[in-house]
Enzyme design. Sequence first.
Site, mmCIF file in Angstrom:
data_model
loop_
_atom_site.group_PDB
_atom_site.id
_atom_site.type_symbol
_atom_site.label_atom_id
_atom_site.label_comp_id
_atom_site.label_asym_id
_atom_site.label_seq_id
_atom_site.Cartn_x
_atom_site.Cartn_y
_atom_site.Cartn_z
ATOM 1 N N TRP A 193 -37.932 -10.653 33.615
ATOM 2 C CA TRP A 193 -37.779 -11.222 34.772
ATOM 3 C C TRP A 193 -36.358 -12.084 35.042
ATOM 4 O O TRP A 193 -35.706 -12.081 36.066
ATOM 5 C CB TRP A 193 -38.759 -12.534 35.384
ATOM 6 C CG TRP A 193 -38.905 -13.259 36.344
ATOM 7 C CD1 TRP A 193 -39.535 -13.218 37.526
ATOM 8 C CD2 TRP A 193 -38.181 -14.520 36.675
ATOM 9 N NE1 TRP A 193 -39.247 -14.119 38.543
ATOM 10 C CE2 TRP A 193 -38.459 -14.841 38.060
ATOM 11 C CE3 TRP A 193 -37.085 -15.090 35.907
ATOM 12 C CZ2 TRP A 193 -37.745 -15.993 38.385
ATOM 13 C CZ3 TRP A 193 -36.502 -16.457 36.277
ATOM 14 C CH2 TRP A 193 -36.808 -16.670 37.704
ATOM 15 N N ASN B 132 -44.014 -14.312 17.385
ATOM 16 C CA ASN B 132 -42.838 -14.729 18.351
ATOM 17 C C ASN B 132 -41.845 -15.533 17.616
ATOM 18 O O ASN B 132 -40.803 -15.637 17.919
ATOM 19 C CB ASN B 132 -43.396 -15.567 19.464
ATOM 20 C CG ASN B 132 -44.127 -14.977 20.606
ATOM 21 O OD1 ASN B 132 -44.926 -15.354 21.091
ATOM 22 N ND2 ASN B 132 -43.743 -13.716 20.817
ATOM 23 N N ARG C 186 -52.957 -8.956 31.917
ATOM 24 C CA ARG C 186 -51.745 -8.945 31.009
ATOM 25 C C ARG C 186 -50.582 -8.604 32.174
ATOM 26 O O ARG C 186 -50.737 -7.538 32.928
ATOM 27 C CB ARG C 186 -51.761 -7.763 30.121
ATOM 28 C CG ARG C 186 -50.327 -7.684 29.460
ATOM 29 C CD ARG C 186 -50.190 -6.613 28.091
ATOM 30 N NE ARG C 186 -48.810 -7.093 27.776
ATOM 31 C CZ ARG C 186 -48.517 -6.971 26.315
ATOM 32 N NH1 ARG C 186 -49.487 -6.702 25.391
ATOM 33 N NH2 ARG C 186 -47.146 -7.164 25.924
ATOM 34 N N GLY D 119 -38.686 -12.351 29.961
ATOM 35 C CA GLY D 119 -37.502 -11.944 29.667
ATOM 36 C C GLY D 119 -36.939 -11.081 30.642
ATOM 37 O O GLY D 119 -35.864 -11.213 30.989
ATOM 38 N N SER E 216 -51.872 -6.585 22.019
ATOM 39 C CA SER E 216 -50.625 -7.406 21.127
ATOM 40 C C SER E 216 -51.232 -8.400 20.102
ATOM 41 O O SER E 216 -50.927 -9.570 20.246
ATOM 42 C CB SER E 216 -49.704 -7.951 22.129
ATOM 43 O OG SER E 216 -48.992 -7.099 22.986
ATOM 44 N N ASP F 126 -46.715 -11.915 29.843
ATOM 45 C CA ASP F 126 -45.659 -11.319 29.550
ATOM 46 C C ASP F 126 -44.351 -10.778 30.570
ATOM 47 O O ASP F 126 -44.818 -10.945 31.851
ATOM 48 C CB ASP F 126 -46.062 -9.894 28.974
ATOM 49 C CG ASP F 126 -44.960 -9.173 27.977
ATOM 50 O OD1 ASP F 126 -43.802 -10.121 27.548
ATOM 51 O OD2 ASP F 126 -44.876 -8.033 27.831
HETATM 52 C C1 FPP Z 1 -43.505 -13.213 26.928
HETATM 53 O O1 FPP Z 1 -42.381 -12.976 27.765
HETATM 54 C C2 FPP Z 1 -43.814 -14.880 27.146
HETATM 55 C C3 FPP Z 1 -43.741 -15.584 25.912
HETATM 56 C C4 FPP Z 1 -43.407 -15.087 24.629
HETATM 57 C C5 FPP Z 1 -44.044 -17.013 25.905
HETATM 58 C C6 FPP Z 1 -45.068 -17.405 26.974
HETATM 59 C C7 FPP Z 1 -44.623 -18.845 27.153
HETATM 60 C C8 FPP Z 1 -44.614 -19.730 28.425
HETATM 61 C C9 FPP Z 1 -44.890 -19.009 29.706
HETATM 62 C C10 FPP Z 1 -44.114 -20.921 28.616
HETATM 63 C C11 FPP Z 1 -44.602 -22.035 27.775
HETATM 64 C C12 FPP Z 1 -46.276 -22.083 27.704
HETATM 65 C C13 FPP Z 1 -46.799 -23.106 27.967
HETATM 66 C C14 FPP Z 1 -48.438 -22.987 27.952
HETATM 67 C C15 FPP Z 1 -46.387 -24.207 28.645
HETATM 68 P P1 FPP Z 1 -41.328 -12.050 26.968
HETATM 69 O O2 FPP Z 1 -40.153 -13.069 26.664
HETATM 70 O O3 FPP Z 1 -41.615 -11.361 25.809
HETATM 71 O O4 FPP Z 1 -40.876 -11.099 28.181
HETATM 72 P P2 FPP Z 1 -39.982 -9.653 28.121
HETATM 73 O O5 FPP Z 1 -41.333 -8.619 27.378
HETATM 74 O O6 FPP Z 1 -39.794 -9.268 29.421
HETATM 75 O O7 FPP Z 1 -38.996 -9.888 27.145
#
Ligand code: FPP
Length: 238
Positions: free
Chosen positions: A21, A64, A184, A19, A192, A16
């Site tokens: 970052w 998602n 996490r 976004g 989650s 997680d």
């Molecule tokens: C959560 O961050 C992350 C995800 C929903 C997607 C994770 C996917 C990857 C790391 C890339 C693709 C995967 C592979 C295996 C190649 P968020 O967007 O919810 O972050 P935030 O909570 O800061 O908004």
Amino acid sequence: MSENGHVPSHIAIIMDGNGRWARRRGLVRIRGHREGVESVREITRECAKRHLQQLTLYAFSQENWKRPKREVNLLMKLLKDFLIRERDEIEENNVRLTAIGRIDGLPEDVQRELAISIDESKNNTGMVLCLALNYGGRSEIVDAAKNIARSITAGKMGIEEITEETFKKFLYTSEMTDPDLLIRTGGDMRISNFLLWEMSYTELWVTPVCWPDFRKRHLEEAIKEFSRRERRFGGLQE
Ligand code: FPP
């Protein structure tokens, strides 16, 4: 507290904070996901080197799909590119790729590349890299319940035969051990909808570090902390 020498065989990760970052750097969210792929690469390589039995990554949850179409499409593209580009690395590290979730709900091109990678790596004997895709913990339990009902209706199984052990056989994770450690990133203290059945006794470790910044040293920190924990599984200390 001293270390008890235990090392986790199976680590699961909720990746997680992609976004956040990106936002902190004035970038679009998608840039965070792109950088997140670098962390996937480094952490997978490191876990394989450490001879972990399994690494399970929560790459795309059922929830998602609620994100903007553009973001979903990019995540699917990143996944597809990862599957194609990492085949050699998967082979070199003797990694066996698997996936859990409602795979038939993924775009067809992603399903195709996933099937190729799974097939090509099926005889590898090292670490299992399991991608949770279109995954939801409650759906996994519902799907298992439906399949048990089908078995009973078909006369292959009796109600009394439903036990924790037989139930497990109907889960996506039937062939896998439960995770020893859940990491996490991004700081939120939540599960989650991830591996609800399988995480009954998993040790939880949450770090504020966002996934794109998560590196080998953070993984080492998590493993070190795990080795200090005393796992009693509801019993008493020996
Ligand atoms: C959560 O961050 C992350 C995800 C929903 C997607 C994770 C996917 C990857 C790391 C890339 C693709 C995967 C592979 C295996 C190649 P968020 O967007 O919810 O972050 P935030 O909570 O800061 O908004």
